[in-house]
Write a protein that holds these residues in place. Structure first.
Motif, PDB file in Angstrom:
ATOM      1  N   LYS A  37       0.846  -1.183   0.000  1.00 51.06           N
ATOM      2  CA  LYS A  37       0.000   0.000   0.000  1.00 51.06           C
ATOM      3  C   LYS A  37       0.884   1.235   0.000  1.00 51.06           C
ATOM      4  O   LYS A  37       1.731   1.397   0.865  1.00 51.06           O
ATOM      5  N   GLY A  38       0.677   2.081  -0.993  1.00 55.01           N
ATOM      6  CA  GLY A  38       1.407   3.334  -1.069  1.00 55.01           C
ATOM      7  C   GLY A  38       0.531   4.484  -0.644  1.00 55.01           C
ATOM      8  O   GLY A  38      -0.543   4.295  -0.075  1.00 55.01           O
ATOM      9  N   LEU A  39       0.961   5.673  -0.935  1.00 53.40           N
ATOM     10  CA  LEU A  39       0.227   6.872  -0.548  1.00 53.40           C
ATOM     11  C   LEU A  39      -1.128   6.949  -1.252  1.00 53.40           C
ATOM     12  O   LEU A  39      -2.150   7.194  -0.626  1.00 53.40           O
ATOM     13  N   ALA A  40      -1.137   6.714  -2.562  1.00 47.83           N
ATOM     14  CA  ALA A  40      -2.385   6.833  -3.324  1.00 47.83           C
ATOM     15  C   ALA A  40      -2.842   5.518  -3.938  1.00 47.83           C
ATOM     16  O   ALA A  40      -4.019   5.354  -4.241  1.00 47.83           O
ATOM     17  N   LEU A  41      -1.907   4.586  -4.139  1.00 46.33           N
ATOM     18  CA  LEU A  41      -2.232   3.356  -4.837  1.00 46.33           C
ATOM     19  C   LEU A  41      -1.893   2.121  -4.008  1.00 46.33           C
ATOM     20  O   LEU A  41      -0.937   2.114  -3.249  1.00 46.33           O
ATOM     21  N   GLY A  42      -2.688   1.080  -4.220  1.00 45.19           N
ATOM     22  CA  GLY A  42      -2.357  -0.238  -3.700  1.00 45.19           C
ATOM     23  C   GLY A  42      -1.808  -1.046  -4.861  1.00 45.19           C
ATOM     24  O   GLY A  42      -2.297  -0.934  -5.995  1.00 45.19           O
ATOM     25  N   ILE A  43      -0.786  -1.843  -4.611  1.00 48.35           N
ATOM     26  CA  ILE A  43      -0.151  -2.600  -5.684  1.00 48.35           C
ATOM     27  C   ILE A  43      -0.221  -4.088  -5.341  1.00 48.35           C
ATOM     28  O   ILE A  43       0.289  -4.529  -4.313  1.00 48.35           O
ATOM     29  N   ILE A  44      -0.871  -4.829  -6.220  1.00 50.48           N
ATOM     30  CA  ILE A  44      -0.977  -6.278  -6.076  1.00 50.48           C
ATOM     31  C   ILE A  44       0.006  -6.889  -7.060  1.00 50.48           C
ATOM     32  O   ILE A  44      -0.037  -6.592  -8.257  1.00 50.48           O
ATOM     33  N   THR A  45       0.908  -7.712  -6.558  1.00 51.42           N
ATOM     34  CA  THR A  45       1.881  -8.378  -7.411  1.00 51.42           C
ATOM     35  C   THR A  45       1.459  -9.828  -7.579  1.00 51.42           C
ATOM     36  O   THR A  45       1.234 -10.533  -6.597  1.00 51.42           O
ATOM     37  N   ILE A  46       1.353 -10.244  -8.830  1.00 51.17           N
ATOM     38  CA  ILE A  46       1.007 -11.621  -9.159  1.00 51.17           C
ATOM     39  C   ILE A  46       2.259 -12.270  -9.737  1.00 51.17           C
ATOM     40  O   ILE A  46       2.795 -11.818 -10.743  1.00 51.17           O
ATOM     41  N   ASP A  47       2.705 -13.321  -9.070  1.00 47.59           N
ATOM     42  CA  ASP A  47       3.892 -14.056  -9.494  1.00 47.59           C
ATOM     43  C   ASP A  47       3.433 -15.399 -10.050  1.00 47.59           C
ATOM     44  O   ASP A  47       2.801 -16.186  -9.347  1.00 47.59           O
ATOM     45  N   SER A  48       3.720 -15.622 -11.323  1.00 45.80           N
ATOM     46  CA  SER A  48       3.337 -16.888 -11.954  1.00 45.80           C
ATOM     47  C   SER A  48       4.591 -17.606 -12.428  1.00 45.80           C
ATOM     48  O   SER A  48       5.702 -17.090 -12.322  1.00 45.80           O
ATOM     49  N   VAL A  49       4.404 -18.784 -12.964  1.00 48.59           N
ATOM     50  CA  VAL A  49       5.518 -19.596 -13.434  1.00 48.59           C
ATOM     51  C   VAL A  49       6.333 -18.849 -14.484  1.00 48.59           C
ATOM     52  O   VAL A  49       7.556 -18.891 -14.489  1.00 48.59           O
ATOM     53  N   LYS A  50       5.671 -18.112 -15.370  1.00 42.84           N
ATOM     54  CA  LYS A  50       6.352 -17.461 -16.483  1.00 42.84           C
ATOM     55  C   LYS A  50       6.726 -16.003 -16.243  1.00 42.84           C
ATOM     56  O   LYS A  50       7.622 -15.485 -16.888  1.00 42.84           O
ATOM     57  N   GLU A  51       6.000 -15.325 -15.352  1.00 44.69           N
ATOM     58  CA  GLU A  51       6.268 -13.899 -15.183  1.00 44.69           C
ATOM     59  C   GLU A  51       5.770 -13.392 -13.840  1.00 44.69           C
ATOM     60  O   GLU A  51       5.054 -14.074 -13.123  1.00 44.69           O
ATOM     61  N   ARG A  52       6.146 -12.168 -13.576  1.00 40.92           N
ATOM     62  CA  ARG A  52       5.703 -11.472 -12.372  1.00 40.92           C
ATOM     63  C   ARG A  52       5.306 -10.071 -12.805  1.00 40.92           C
ATOM     64  O   ARG A  52       6.045  -9.405 -13.531  1.00 40.92           O
ATOM     65  N   PHE A  53       4.124  -9.619 -12.380  1.00 40.61           N
ATOM     66  CA  PHE A  53       3.698  -8.280 -12.761  1.00 40.61           C
ATOM     67  C   PHE A  53       2.915  -7.628 -11.636  1.00 40.61           C
ATOM     68  O   PHE A  53       2.327  -8.291 -10.788  1.00 40.61           O
ATOM     69  N   VAL A  55      -0.066  -4.863 -10.459  1.00 42.41           N
ATOM     70  CA  VAL A  55      -1.319  -4.224 -10.830  1.00 42.41           C
ATOM     71  C   VAL A  55      -1.578  -3.139  -9.789  1.00 42.41           C
ATOM     72  O   VAL A  55      -1.645  -3.438  -8.599  1.00 42.41           O
ATOM     73  N   ALA A  56      -1.705  -1.900 -10.231  1.00 41.69           N
ATOM     74  CA  ALA A  56      -1.950  -0.788  -9.306  1.00 41.69           C
ATOM     75  C   ALA A  56      -3.371  -0.281  -9.473  1.00 41.69           C
ATOM     76  O   ALA A  56      -3.882  -0.185 -10.590  1.00 41.69           O
ATOM     77  N   LEU A  57      -3.997   0.011  -8.340  1.00 48.77           N
ATOM     78  CA  LEU A  57      -5.310   0.624  -8.349  1.00 48.77           C
ATOM     79  C   LEU A  57      -5.442   1.503  -7.121  1.00 48.77           C
ATOM     80  O   LEU A  57      -4.644   1.410  -6.189  1.00 48.77           O
ATOM     81  N   GLU A  58      -6.446   2.367  -7.129  1.00 47.69           N
ATOM     82  CA  GLU A  58      -6.629   3.293  -6.021  1.00 47.69           C
ATOM     83  C   GLU A  58      -6.700   2.546  -4.698  1.00 47.69           C
ATOM     84  O   GLU A  58      -7.198   1.433  -4.625  1.00 47.69           O
ATOM     85  N   ASN A  59      -6.213   3.189  -3.648  1.00 47.63           N
ATOM     86  CA  ASN A  59      -6.197   2.584  -2.319  1.00 47.63           C
ATOM     87  C   ASN A  59      -7.571   2.245  -1.762  1.00 47.63           C
ATOM     88  O   ASN A  59      -7.685   1.428  -0.863  1.00 47.63           O
ATOM     89  N   THR A  60      -8.618   2.863  -2.287  1.00 44.64           N
ATOM     90  CA  THR A  60      -9.951   2.749  -1.713  1.00 44.64           C
ATOM     91  C   THR A  60     -10.279   1.337  -1.235  1.00 44.64           C
ATOM     92  O   THR A  60     -10.595   1.129  -0.083  1.00 44.64           O
ATOM     93  N   ASN A  61     -10.202   0.362  -2.119  1.00 45.77           N
ATOM     94  CA  ASN A  61     -10.523  -1.023  -1.775  1.00 45.77           C
ATOM     95  C   ASN A  61      -9.442  -1.997  -2.218  1.00 45.77           C
ATOM     96  O   ASN A  61      -9.712  -3.184  -2.379  1.00 45.77           O
ATOM     97  N   SER A  62      -8.237  -1.517  -2.416  1.00 45.50           N
ATOM     98  CA  SER A  62      -7.184  -2.391  -2.942  1.00 45.50           C
ATOM     99  C   SER A  62      -6.826  -3.518  -1.980  1.00 45.50           C
ATOM    100  O   SER A  62      -6.601  -4.650  -2.409  1.00 45.50           O
ATOM    101  N   ASN A  63      -6.810  -3.254  -0.681  1.00 45.59           N
ATOM    102  CA  ASN A  63      -6.495  -4.309   0.286  1.00 45.59           C
ATOM    103  C   ASN A  63      -7.608  -5.343   0.330  1.00 45.59           C
ATOM    104  O   ASN A  63      -7.355  -6.542   0.388  1.00 45.59           O
ATOM    105  N   LYS A  64      -8.847  -4.876   0.286  1.00 46.10           N
ATOM    106  CA  LYS A  64      -9.995  -5.794   0.248  1.00 46.10           C
ATOM    107  C   LYS A  64      -9.916  -6.674  -0.996  1.00 46.10           C
ATOM    108  O   LYS A  64     -10.132  -7.886  -0.931  1.00 46.10           O
TER     109      LYS A  64
END
Length: 180
Positions: free
Chosen positions: A98-114, A116-125
């Motif tokens: 969780k950052g100041l304005a955005l929540g960042i969800i990192t998805i790590d898969s077998v082939k890649e890691r990326f 996804v950023a979205l507003e903090n509003t419900n990012s943790n949920k």
């Protein structure tokens, strides 16, 4: 959810990200709708900045959908489109920051890691819902208490396949069992 409109409404209702405009959000989700196999249903969906590194370095807005089989990622462009699928078996890990304005969800898969950023509003949920859903759906990762749930789903599928219950009744019970 099976239609782009249902995915759009769900995302908007739960404040799980957004695109620049409603029409572009629908275009992204339409690509996901077109990718669904017969009988496949979207259990959770959201919008986010794909491959997020910073506010100025990312691949713009993408639509994300988690089904009972995979994660579908899609972006409609003025010219062309991008569609990616990650099978649930290939998901290694999820993390959340969780950052100041955005929540960042990192998805790590077998082939890649990326990221996804979205507003903090419900990012943790959203992160918690994704995590719980993947634990329930990914083979070999479910807690022992979920075994009964899968047995119930198998029984319900048999009843549906035999025509004893309808698809609508099956979907309703499935959502109840999975707590969606």
């Amino acid at each position: 959810m099976k239609t782009a409109k249902e995915m759009f409404d769900f995302t908007k209702k739960h404040k799980f990200g957004k695109s620049n405009t409603d029409s572009w959000t629908l275009k992204h989700f339409t690509l996901i709708e077109q990718q669904l196999s017969p009988g496949e249903e979207v259990l959770l969906c959201f919008m986010g900045l794909h491959n997020y590194v910073s506010l100025t370095k990312h691949d713009n807005n993408f639509a994300y959908a988690i089904t009972d089989r995979r994660i579908i990622i899609a972006q409609k462009r003025i010219v062309g489109e991008i569609i990616q699928t990650i099978l649930l078996n290939n998901i290694n890990d999820l993390t959340y920051k969780k950052g100041l304005a955005l929540g960042i969800i990192t998805i790590d898969s077998v082939k890649e890691r990326f990221n996804v950023a979205l507003e903090n509003t419900n990012s943790n949920k959203l992160y918690n819902l994704i995590h719980e859903l993947i634990l329930k759906l990914k083979p070999g990762t479910s807690p022992l208490s979920d075994i009964d749930d899968y047995s119930k789903l198998e029984e319900l599928k048999c009843l549906k396949d035999k025509g004893i219950i309808t698809q609508k009744e099956f979907d309703l019970k499935k959502h109840q069992i999975l707590g969606l």
